[in-house]
Structures are given as structure tokens and as C-alpha cells.
Design an enzyme around this catalytic site. Structure first.
Site, PDB file in Angstrom:
ATOM      1  N   HIS A 118      -5.130 -13.682 -12.519  1.00  0.00           N
ATOM      2  CA  HIS A 118      -4.832 -14.000 -13.917  1.00  0.00           C
ATOM      3  C   HIS A 118      -6.122 -13.970 -14.728  1.00  0.00           C
ATOM      4  CE1 HIS A 118      -3.552 -16.256 -17.471  1.00  0.00           C
ATOM      5  NE2 HIS A 118      -2.301 -15.984 -17.128  1.00  0.00           N
ATOM      6  N   GLU A 187      -0.979  -8.144 -18.787  1.00  0.00           N
ATOM      7  CA  GLU A 187      -1.258  -9.220 -19.742  1.00  0.00           C
ATOM      8  C   GLU A 187      -2.412  -8.801 -20.650  1.00  0.00           C
ATOM      9  OE1 GLU A 187      -2.613 -12.829 -17.952  1.00  0.00           O
ATOM     10  OE2 GLU A 187      -4.168 -11.816 -16.801  1.00  0.00           O
TER      11      GLU A 187
END
Length: 265
Positions: A118, A187
Site C-alpha cells: 500500500h 491506487e
């Protein structure tokens, strides 16, 4: 396709898109980040399960929660359709790694998915493509399904480096990774927690480019970045998008329930 020895620069790696074998699953995952105590997590779940009564059976619903909530939710999720996910994992099974959690520890708690790479881990905790790759392979070796996050910063997008940056991430992150047990989340870093959402058609375009770099085109690819109950229908109407990785909107049962029950346009 990512070929043998893809450890060098991007121009040393050959890519070729494989042949699709069927319909890709829809994976809708909530990432709670550093939110909720055990008591709050149980209260959330009690209400959230009621939101899933009419959820289509072909949608995989995942909750990626803090380590402290894994045990209590593992018990509470038993017998439900919701899969348990973690937010990170170490590459070693055990050892002198203070503060880390190993794959066997997650498996023992009934974890099925784990977020790896992430942008917040890369930005704040020094994650690199090399350590991301180690974590991916370790997770898969214990039967966990990784959710690999890739994406560009605002500066990289402004400089026209979106594709090159993401392709380089994929080339390094996916060395010796089994693409039959993998989810990828695109993302755009500039859209995470900012309220700025990448245009649905642009997200679809980038995700299509990501898919073109994989030797398994059936890998589910999610979009993550300010996903909410108001934009989910438009996001999921895009043909390349196979799900979402949801941050803040996954913290409330009603909003996450609306997301997993999106209405195809």
C-alpha cells in the site's frame, strides 16, 4: 508477460498479454487502516452483515482490519460470506523482527487476504519493491491471497510518468509471484483520502494497461482512491475494473454496504 529474470530495468523485461479464460471475480475490500477497537469492530460487523442479505453471490466481500481485530473478527465471521484480510505481513515465518506479523500467524487466525505494498506503507514505512516482492511470495507460500497495490503520485502523473512508473513496479514486484492467486489494486496516490477521485474512464484506461502487463489477464484488478457510495456505480460500470479497495467509506456499515451492493449501470 513478465518473463524469466525480470529483476533488471523495465526495458529488459518482456511483456505479453495472455488469453482470458473466463469471467473475472468482483473483489470488494474494505481497508480500515488504523481504525476501530475490537468492540467497535464487532459492533460494525453486527450491523454490516444485515447489509449483505441481497448481495449477489458472485461478489467477494473482504474486510482488511488492524491486527488487533483479527482474532475477534475471525470468530465473528465464521459461517458468513465475508472474508478476513490483514493490512500487511512479513516475509519470514518467525525471527527477530520486532513488531512484525508472519504469514503462519495470519493463517492461524483465518485470514484469507492481505494487502501488500500500500502506498502508505511505501511512503511512511520504507517499503520498497524488493520487500514488497518478498512479502508477496511469502504470503502466497502459505495460501494467502495478496492484494498488491500500485500507483503513481501527483508529480509522476503531471510529468507523464504514470505508465512507466506502474510498469516498473509490476516488473519488480511480481518476480516469481503466482498470478493465479493474486489481486492487484490500482491506487492513484493523489486520490487516496483526498476526496479527489480519478475519473472512472481514466482509471479504466490505466487498469487496462496494468492488465496488458500480466501473463494472466484474469487477475482481478481493483480501483482504490476516494471510493464512496456516490461513485461506486460509475466505477463498477467500467469493463476493466473488477472491484474496489475502499478506505474511509468502509468504516460505516451503511456506506460499505451500499458499495458492495453497487448497481450495475
Amino acid at each position: 508477460m513478465i518473463r524469466d529474470n525480470p529483476c533488471g530495468t523495465l526495458d529488459q523485461v518482456k511483456f505479453r498479454r495472455g488469453k482470458s479464460r473466463g469471467v473475472r471475480p468482483k473483489v470488494l475490500a474494505g481497508n480500515w487502516k488504523m481504525h476501530k477497537t475490537q468492540q467497535e469492530a464487532v459492533a460494525f460487523l453486527q450491523e454490516f452483515l444485515g447489509e449483505l442479505v441481497d448481495t449477489p453471490s458472485d461478489r467477494e466481500v473482504v474486510l482488511c482490519v488492524p491486527y488487533t481485530c483479527l482474532s475477534v473478527l475471525s470468530k465473528s465471521l465464521h459461517g458468513t460470506r465475508v472474508k478476513l484480510g490483514a493490512q500487511n505481513v512479513h516475509w519470514a515465518d518467525q525471527g527477530a523482527f520486532t513488531g512484525e506479523i508472519s504469514p503462519p500467524m495470519l493463517v492461524e487466525l483465518g485470514v484469507r487476504y492481505v494487502i501488500i505494498g500500500h502506498s502508505e506503507r511505501r511512503q511512511y514505512f520504507g517499503e520498497t519493491d524488493a520487500t514488497v516482492n518478498q512479502r508477496l511470495r511469502a504470503a502466497q507460500s502459505h495460501g494467502l491471497t495478496p492484494i498488491l497495490c500500485v500507483g503513481e503520485t501527483k508529480a509522476q502523473r503531471a510529468a507523464g510518468e504514470t505508465e512507466n512508473h506502474i510498469f516498473q513496479q509490476l516488473a519488480l514486484d511480481l518476480v516469481d509471484v503466482d498470478q493465479t492467486n493474486l489481486v492487484i489494486a490500482y491506487e492513484p496516490i493523489w486520490a487516496i483520502g483526498t476526496g479527489d477521485t480519478c475519473e472512472e474512464t481514466e482509471a479504466n484506461r490505466v487498469i487496462g494497461l496494468i492488465r496488458s502487463q500480466l501473463h494472466n489477464p484474469d487477475v482481478p484488478i481493483q480501483y482504490g482512491g476516494s471510493v464512496n457510495a456516490n461513485n461506486i456505480d460509475a466505477i463498477m460500470a467500467q469493463p476493466e475494473i473488477d472491484g474496489v479497495l475502499v478506505g474511509g467509506a468502509s468504516l460505516q456499515p451503511q456506506s460499505f454496504g451500499r458499495i458492495v451492493n453497487y448497481k450495475p449501470l
